[in-house]
Design a protein around this motif. Structure first.
Motif, PDB file in Angstrom:
ATOM      1  N   THR A   4       0.787  -1.164  -0.003  1.00 51.40           N
ATOM      2  CA  THR A   4       0.103   0.081  -0.015  1.00 51.40           C
ATOM      3  C   THR A   4       0.907   1.081  -0.079  1.00 51.40           C
ATOM      4  O   THR A   4       1.964   1.168   0.740  1.00 51.40           O
ATOM      5  N   ILE A   5       0.531   2.325  -0.489  1.00 47.93           N
ATOM      6  CA  ILE A   5       1.082   3.567  -0.856  1.00 47.93           C
ATOM      7  C   ILE A   5       0.331   4.436   0.019  1.00 47.93           C
ATOM      8  O   ILE A   5      -0.660   4.642   0.055  1.00 47.93           O
ATOM      9  N   ALA A  23       0.959  -3.317 -11.329  1.00 52.28           N
ATOM     10  CA  ALA A  23       0.162  -2.891 -10.198  1.00 52.28           C
ATOM     11  C   ALA A  23      -0.054  -1.524  -9.718  1.00 52.28           C
ATOM     12  O   ALA A  23      -1.128  -1.223  -9.234  1.00 52.28           O
ATOM     13  N   ILE A  24       0.679  -0.497 -10.063  1.00 49.30           N
ATOM     14  CA  ILE A  24       0.928   0.801  -9.649  1.00 49.30           C
ATOM     15  C   ILE A  24       0.531   1.861 -10.785  1.00 49.30           C
ATOM     16  O   ILE A  24       0.770   1.690 -11.754  1.00 49.30           O
ATOM     17  N   SER A  25      -0.674   2.574 -10.188  1.00 56.33           N
ATOM     18  CA  SER A  25      -1.225   3.399 -11.028  1.00 56.33           C
ATOM     19  C   SER A  25      -1.274   5.029 -10.181  1.00 56.33           C
ATOM     20  O   SER A  25      -1.331   5.073  -9.102  1.00 56.33           O
ATOM     21  N   GLU A  26      -1.279   6.224 -11.103  1.00 57.71           N
ATOM     22  CA  GLU A  26      -1.622   7.187 -10.390  1.00 57.71           C
ATOM     23  C   GLU A  26      -2.882   7.376  -9.900  1.00 57.71           C
ATOM     24  O   GLU A  26      -3.793   7.221 -10.691  1.00 57.71           O
ATOM     25  N   GLY A  27      -3.002   7.645  -8.687  1.00 60.76           N
ATOM     26  CA  GLY A  27      -4.395   7.949  -8.026  1.00 60.76           C
ATOM     27  C   GLY A  27      -4.702   9.417  -7.988  1.00 60.76           C
ATOM     28  O   GLY A  27      -3.931  10.179  -8.460  1.00 60.76           O
ATOM     29  N   LYS A  28      -5.620  10.018  -7.410  1.00 65.54           N
ATOM     30  CA  LYS A  28      -6.011  11.091  -7.351  1.00 65.54           C
ATOM     31  C   LYS A  28      -4.870  12.032  -6.396  1.00 65.54           C
ATOM     32  O   LYS A  28      -4.925  13.105  -6.928  1.00 65.54           O
ATOM     33  N   LYS A  29      -4.687  11.310  -5.389  1.00 65.80           N
ATOM     34  CA  LYS A  29      -3.734  12.219  -4.481  1.00 65.80           C
ATOM     35  C   LYS A  29      -2.301  11.644  -4.448  1.00 65.80           C
ATOM     36  O   LYS A  29      -1.306  12.289  -4.276  1.00 65.80           O
ATOM     37  N   VAL A  30      -2.230  10.273  -4.295  1.00 66.41           N
ATOM     38  CA  VAL A  30      -1.119   9.601  -4.295  1.00 66.41           C
ATOM     39  C   VAL A  30      -1.190   8.486  -5.248  1.00 66.41           C
ATOM     40  O   VAL A  30      -2.353   7.922  -5.809  1.00 66.41           O
ATOM     41  N   HIS A  31      -0.009   7.752  -5.648  1.00 66.50           N
ATOM     42  CA  HIS A  31      -0.058   6.605  -6.290  1.00 66.50           C
ATOM     43  C   HIS A  31      -0.704   5.472  -5.975  1.00 66.50           C
ATOM     44  O   HIS A  31      -1.014   5.461  -4.375  1.00 66.50           O
ATOM     45  N   GLU A  32      -1.384   4.556  -6.336  1.00 58.55           N
ATOM     46  CA  GLU A  32      -2.036   3.301  -5.748  1.00 58.55           C
ATOM     47  C   GLU A  32      -1.752   2.199  -6.196  1.00 58.55           C
ATOM     48  O   GLU A  32      -1.168   1.958  -7.274  1.00 58.55           O
ATOM     49  N   ILE A  33      -1.951   0.980  -5.564  1.00 64.12           N
ATOM     50  CA  ILE A  33      -1.292  -0.166  -5.857  1.00 64.12           C
ATOM     51  C   ILE A  33      -2.656  -1.257  -6.005  1.00 64.12           C
ATOM     52  O   ILE A  33      -3.335  -1.190  -4.926  1.00 64.12           O
ATOM     53  N   ASP A  34      -3.002  -1.697  -7.087  1.00 62.97           N
ATOM     54  CA  ASP A  34      -3.921  -2.766  -7.026  1.00 62.97           C
ATOM     55  C   ASP A  34      -3.607  -4.012  -6.264  1.00 62.97           C
ATOM     56  O   ASP A  34      -2.620  -4.828  -6.850  1.00 62.97           O
ATOM     57  N   ALA A  35      -4.463  -4.307  -5.324  1.00 64.99           N
ATOM     58  CA  ALA A  35      -4.177  -5.390  -4.450  1.00 64.99           C
ATOM     59  C   ALA A  35      -4.282  -6.698  -5.101  1.00 64.99           C
ATOM     60  O   ALA A  35      -3.817  -7.780  -4.892  1.00 64.99           O
ATOM     61  N   ASN A  36      -5.300  -6.723  -6.041  1.00 69.32           N
ATOM     62  CA  ASN A  36      -5.387  -7.939  -7.207  1.00 69.32           C
ATOM     63  C   ASN A  36      -4.368  -8.240  -7.878  1.00 69.32           C
ATOM     64  O   ASN A  36      -3.941  -9.501  -8.350  1.00 69.32           O
ATOM     65  N   CYS A  50       8.779  -1.594  -5.633  1.00 67.00           N
ATOM     66  CA  CYS A  50       8.435  -0.256  -5.013  1.00 67.00           C
ATOM     67  C   CYS A  50       8.974   0.127  -3.767  1.00 67.00           C
ATOM     68  O   CYS A  50       9.260   1.314  -3.620  1.00 67.00           O
ATOM     69  N   VAL A  51       9.245  -0.644  -2.739  1.00 68.85           N
ATOM     70  CA  VAL A  51       9.729  -0.352  -1.671  1.00 68.85           C
ATOM     71  C   VAL A  51      11.337   0.185  -1.848  1.00 68.85           C
ATOM     72  O   VAL A  51      11.963   1.038  -1.160  1.00 68.85           O
ATOM     73  N   ALA A  52      12.027  -0.671  -2.601  1.00 67.07           N
ATOM     74  CA  ALA A  52      13.193  -0.485  -2.837  1.00 67.07           C
ATOM     75  C   ALA A  52      13.678   0.926  -3.427  1.00 67.07           C
ATOM     76  O   ALA A  52      14.618   1.465  -3.241  1.00 67.07           O
ATOM     77  N   VAL A  53      12.685   1.585  -4.363  1.00 65.41           N
ATOM     78  CA  VAL A  53      12.927   2.470  -4.953  1.00 65.41           C
ATOM     79  C   VAL A  53      12.212   3.644  -4.431  1.00 65.41           C
ATOM     80  O   VAL A  53      12.532   4.869  -4.866  1.00 65.41           O
ATOM     81  N   CYS A  54      11.660   3.859  -3.421  1.00 74.14           N
ATOM     82  CA  CYS A  54      10.562   4.639  -2.803  1.00 74.14           C
ATOM     83  C   CYS A  54      11.591   5.685  -2.104  1.00 74.14           C
ATOM     84  O   CYS A  54      12.381   5.252  -1.127  1.00 74.14           O
ATOM     85  N   VAL A  60       4.152   0.314   2.255  1.00 70.84           N
ATOM     86  CA  VAL A  60       4.152  -0.502   3.323  1.00 70.84           C
ATOM     87  C   VAL A  60       3.150  -1.648   2.842  1.00 70.84           C
ATOM     88  O   VAL A  60       2.555  -1.432   2.072  1.00 70.84           O
ATOM     89  N   THR A  61       3.237  -2.921   3.709  1.00 62.81           N
ATOM     90  CA  THR A  61       2.402  -3.886   3.508  1.00 62.81           C
ATOM     91  C   THR A  61       0.919  -3.390   4.043  1.00 62.81           C
ATOM     92  O   THR A  61       0.772  -2.367   4.802  1.00 62.81           O
ATOM     93  N   SER A  62      -0.043  -4.037   3.240  1.00 61.84           N
ATOM     94  CA  SER A  62      -1.377  -3.586   3.735  1.00 61.84           C
ATOM     95  C   SER A  62      -1.765  -3.769   5.242  1.00 61.84           C
ATOM     96  O   SER A  62      -2.555  -2.919   5.866  1.00 61.84           O
ATOM     97  N   ALA A  63      -1.198  -4.778   5.672  1.00 63.90           N
ATOM     98  CA  ALA A  63      -1.253  -5.237   7.165  1.00 63.90           C
ATOM     99  C   ALA A  63      -0.981  -4.313   8.069  1.00 63.90           C
ATOM    100  O   ALA A  63      -1.497  -3.851   9.099  1.00 63.90           O
ATOM    101  N   ALA A  64       0.347  -3.429   7.638  1.00 60.96           N
ATOM    102  CA  ALA A  64       0.848  -2.238   8.414  1.00 60.96           C
ATOM    103  C   ALA A  64      -0.270  -1.207   8.376  1.00 60.96           C
ATOM    104  O   ALA A  64      -0.200  -0.309   9.473  1.00 60.96           O
TER     105      ALA A  64
END
Length: 67
Positions: A4-5, A23-36, A50-54, A60-64
């Motif tokens: 999750t971003i 799985a990553i696309s530009e969202g309205k406010k921040v980039h978003e990751i498609d969980a599917n 995505c974590v390595a280059v951020c 972070v993980t969705s669980a966090a």
């Protein structure tokens, strides 16, 4: 589990081309990751790309996020 971003995203888009699952696309406010589509790069890389280059450590993980 998917990545999750968070709101700290600065929309630099560094993560988008690194995702092997598109799985990553530009969202309205921040980039978003498609969980599917997100596999956390398991079976492809040792860590999620995505974590390595951020630049701001906002991926972070969705669980966090659920905590």
């Amino acid at each position: 589990m998917a990545m999750t971003i968070t709101e700290e995203c600065i929309n630099c888009a560094a993560c988008q081309p690194e995702c092997p699952n598109d799985a990553i696309s530009e969202g309205k406010k921040v980039h978003e990751i498609d969980a599917n589509k997100c596999t956390e790069c398991k079976g492809t890389y040792d860590e999620p790309q995505c974590v390595a280059v951020c630049a701001v450590d906002c991926v972070v993980t969705s669980a966090a996020v659920a905590c």
